[in-house]
Design a protein around this motif. Sequence first.
Motif, PDB file in Angstrom:
ATOM      1  N   UNK A  46       0.797  -1.230   0.000  1.00 45.15           N
ATOM      2  CA  UNK A  46       0.000   0.000   0.000  1.00 45.15           C
ATOM      3  C   UNK A  46       0.826   1.274   0.000  1.00 45.15           C
ATOM      4  N   UNK A  47       2.097   1.188   0.366  1.00 44.49           N
ATOM      5  CA  UNK A  47       2.924   2.398   0.359  1.00 44.49           C
ATOM      6  C   UNK A  47       3.271   2.850  -1.060  1.00 44.49           C
ATOM      7  N   UNK A  48       3.051   1.977  -2.060  1.00 47.77           N
ATOM      8  CA  UNK A  48       3.378   2.340  -3.437  1.00 47.77           C
ATOM      9  C   UNK A  48       2.202   2.927  -4.187  1.00 47.77           C
ATOM     10  N   UNK A  49       1.019   2.867  -3.610  1.00 44.72           N
ATOM     11  CA  UNK A  49      -0.168   3.440  -4.252  1.00 44.72           C
ATOM     12  C   UNK A  49      -1.189   3.839  -3.188  1.00 44.72           C
ATOM     13  N   UNK A  50      -2.353   4.211  -3.586  1.00 47.15           N
ATOM     14  CA  UNK A  50      -3.374   4.730  -2.689  1.00 47.15           C
ATOM     15  C   UNK A  50      -3.781   3.687  -1.648  1.00 47.15           C
ATOM     16  N   UNK A  51      -3.584   4.002  -0.381  1.00 46.59           N
ATOM     17  CA  UNK A  51      -3.925   3.077   0.705  1.00 46.59           C
ATOM     18  C   UNK A  51      -5.426   2.844   0.828  1.00 46.59           C
ATOM     19  N   UNK A  52      -6.248   3.764   0.298  1.00 44.10           N
ATOM     20  CA  UNK A  52      -7.700   3.599   0.391  1.00 44.10           C
ATOM     21  C   UNK A  52      -8.189   2.378  -0.374  1.00 44.10           C
ATOM     22  N   UNK A  53      -7.420   1.933  -1.358  1.00 39.83           N
ATOM     23  CA  UNK A  53      -7.843   0.803  -2.178  1.00 39.83           C
ATOM     24  C   UNK A  53      -7.112  -0.484  -1.827  1.00 39.83           C
ATOM     25  N   UNK A  54      -6.228  -0.441  -0.852  1.00 39.26           N
ATOM     26  CA  UNK A  54      -5.445  -1.620  -0.479  1.00 39.26           C
ATOM     27  C   UNK A  54      -6.320  -2.640   0.246  1.00 39.26           C
ATOM     28  N   UNK A  55      -5.985  -3.914   0.056  1.00 42.48           N
ATOM     29  CA  UNK A  55      -6.707  -4.981   0.738  1.00 42.48           C
ATOM     30  C   UNK A  55      -6.494  -4.884   2.236  1.00 42.48           C
ATOM     31  N   UNK A  61      -5.143  -9.888  -2.679  1.00 43.23           N
ATOM     32  CA  UNK A  61      -5.201  -8.644  -3.432  1.00 43.23           C
ATOM     33  C   UNK A  61      -6.115  -8.804  -4.639  1.00 43.23           C
ATOM     34  N   UNK A  62      -6.975  -7.836  -4.864  1.00 42.03           N
ATOM     35  CA  UNK A  62      -7.816  -7.809  -6.062  1.00 42.03           C
ATOM     36  C   UNK A  62      -7.052  -7.024  -7.125  1.00 42.03           C
ATOM     37  N   UNK A  63      -6.198  -7.721  -7.863  1.00 37.61           N
ATOM     38  CA  UNK A  63      -5.259  -7.053  -8.760  1.00 37.61           C
ATOM     39  C   UNK A  63      -5.544  -7.264 -10.237  1.00 37.61           C
TER      40      UNK A  63
END
Length: 83
Positions: A46-55, A61-63
């Motif tokens: 989550x530190x590499x992108x928006x934490x609001x969408x992290x599992x 992960x829904x990737x």
Amino acid sequence: GWGVNKNTHVFPGEGGHGIVADIGSGQPPCVLLRADIDALPIHEQPHTHNKNFASKHDGKMHACGHDGHATMLIGAALILKQM
């Protein structure tokens, strides 16, 4: 669970792993649609992108666009129902 099969006389199995929509008269032609809505065994960063969408579940992960796949399937079912 959700998606519990209430039509076991038509669809075998207890369900609980998705949604079944029985649309139409039961006469041919028959169309089956399917979309994956599962998660992948990936550790999200989550530190590499928006934490609001992290599992919220470590190692899941829904990737792969599953949300998009399910949305398109529901849209197709809606169109078929209106026909």
